[in-house]
Write an enzyme that holds these catalytic residues in place. Structure first.
Site, PDB file in Angstrom:
ATOM      1  N   ALA A 109      -0.062  -2.629   5.617  1.00 28.88           N
ATOM      2  CA  ALA A 109       1.119  -2.139   6.343  1.00 28.88           C
ATOM      3  C   ALA A 109       0.896  -0.752   6.927  1.00 28.88           C
ATOM      4  CB  ALA A 109       2.310  -2.117   5.390  1.00 28.88           C
ATOM      5  N   LYS A 110      -0.067  -0.012   6.386  1.00 21.75           N
ATOM      6  CA  LYS A 110      -0.396   1.344   6.850  1.00 21.75           C
ATOM      7  C   LYS A 110       0.853   2.204   6.995  1.00 21.75           C
ATOM      8  CE  LYS A 110      -4.772  -0.140   8.892  1.00 21.75           C
ATOM      9  NZ  LYS A 110      -4.678  -1.609   8.811  1.00 21.75           N
ATOM     10  N   ARG A 111       1.715   2.171   5.989  1.00 23.25           N
ATOM     11  CA  ARG A 111       2.942   2.941   6.023  1.00 23.25           C
ATOM     12  C   ARG A 111       2.721   4.381   5.571  1.00 23.25           C
ATOM     13  NH1 ARG A 111       3.973  -1.444   8.265  1.00 23.25           N
ATOM     14  NH2 ARG A 111       5.946  -2.542   7.994  1.00 23.25           N
TER      15      ARG A 111
END
Lengths: 275, 275
Positions: free
Chosen positions: A95-97
């Protein structure tokens, strides 16, 4: 899932393969488009055909969000299917949040608690208080972007900051964060020669390595420089496996590609256990 | 929406206020929890009460994802409501996304095309090819994280990289990317004194400034150092406005708080037009 459980699975299956479930409706076999939920139907077939060959699955959330509500539903069904049928397989929400503290807590809850992924990928740009909320979840893992596999990695990540490349600063500084034992790191296979330096800084941590196959990374190189006493590697392949065929045999074709990689990994593990 | 249209709205409404729709079910009035879609009911009431006082709304996607499918549905309903009833209001998906090229394209499509937001926030860590896919959409805007308002901003963003702070490198390098005219930047109000330097590098760009209010930033300071000939500022307030009351009067209370800020902004715009 604990890191130790993951290591046991790797040894049992002789595989440290992670399969990326990056489902694009333009690339899946046409007959699946008639299904009520084509994305889940595709994932289920891929999982059924490959689960004995890999130790992790990694849906990239972008591919699900791109289909709105329907896509989100497909993501839910996929993770529920995995957790119910293959609870020993490590799951990664790619998700690379990363956001300010209270907001990162919301993301962490969404992926690690509600969807019950074992791990989530997180971007480091906003620093400590954007990552630590993810690290508080017991037996869950936060996979921090360090050195990514794309060309843009050279824009900032490899630039020198206070005498050391930014990605090395990310590795070193993140080690000081609370519950940093729950950290793993993304390190692209296209930059395998960087792995020796990286292992100096984080000898123990697991690395998620994208970029083998489609992006040109080399498995042997990655193992040579990246493997540690607990293996410490998850090698991801997405397109090279899941889109091996666009015909009705797509799942079998995916299994063949996955098995090719698994066999190479078995050789590496064998050499490693003897060394 | 074009930047020029946004500037016209700012001048017309005498406001450069952006309201953050960060809806937490634990913080909204209890009577709304009986609604079929409490998050949308809350947003609709806030929008109906404040749309004449602000020029932008910014839902942070974390707060919607935290509620899974239902949350995603609430986000869809909110943006559709805005686009239908208030098409002149600038909309920001505060998603802080960023991934390798083909994946960023999926995110860009999800937020700018399918949900039809005017803009999306993006993290710079993965560099040029992770951001450029967002920049190709006509009359849409990519708001790049430069200097964020949290404490963790000092972990990496303000570190010196090749003789210049990382956030300044992000500003300078991003200017060279294709379609960089579609870039805006996040600059936290808690670091208003940095704005003078930032304006040296990007005199023309719009800045989205969080951190006024709850996080302690000062409006006058931000205007002093950050305003340019086209105003060039969107000041965001979330909690300070939307959670002004937890009772049945929550929307009116939000409007009162929004109007307080709008009036201060009118004064700043007035001084600015005379200077």
């Amino acid at each position: 899932m604990t890191t130790n459980q993951l290591v046991q699975e790797i040894k049992k299956k002789k595989s440290f393969l992670c399969i990326g479930l990056d489902v694009d409706l333009n690339k899946i076999p046409e007959h699946l488009l008639q299904e009520e939920d084509p994305i889940f139907a595709f994932n289920k077939a891929i999982i059924d055909a490959t689960h004995h060959l890999c130790v992790a699955y990694k849906p990239n959330t972008a591919f699900y969000e791109a289909y709105g509500l329907k896509g989100w539903k497909s993501l839910e069904r996929t993770i529920h299917y995995l957790n119910k049928n293959h609870p020993k397989i490590f799951t990664i929400a790619d998700a690379k949040r990363g956001d300010i503290g209270n907001t990162s807590t919301m993301y962490a809850k969404a992926f690690l608690e509600d969807l019950a992924f074992d791990s989530v990928t997180v971007a480091p740009y906003m620093g400590k208080d954007s990552v630590e909320p993810f690290l508080t979840f017991k037996d869950k893992h936060t996979i921090l972007l360090a050195l990514t596999s794309n060309q843009g990695a050279f824009d900032f990540q490899t630039k020198t900051i206070d005498g050391k490349e930014l990605y090395k600063q990310v590795l070193e500084i993140s080690k000081t964060w609370e519950n940093s034992k729950n950290l793993m790191y993304v390190v692209g296979a296209t930059k395998a020669e960087f792995l020796a330096d990286i292992r100096q800084i984080i000898p123990e941590s697991f690395l998620l390595v994208p970029g083998v196959g489609a992006q040109g990374g080399n498995l042997q190189e990655v193992c040579k420089y990246g493997m540690n006493s607990q293996i410490g590697l998850l090698i991801n392949s997405s397109r090279g496996i899941i889109y091996a065929s666009k015909e009705k045999d797509f799942a079998e074709a995916a299994a063949i590609k996955a098995e090719e990689l698994q066999k190479q990994m078995a050789v590496e593990l064998d050499c490693h256990s003897k060394s």
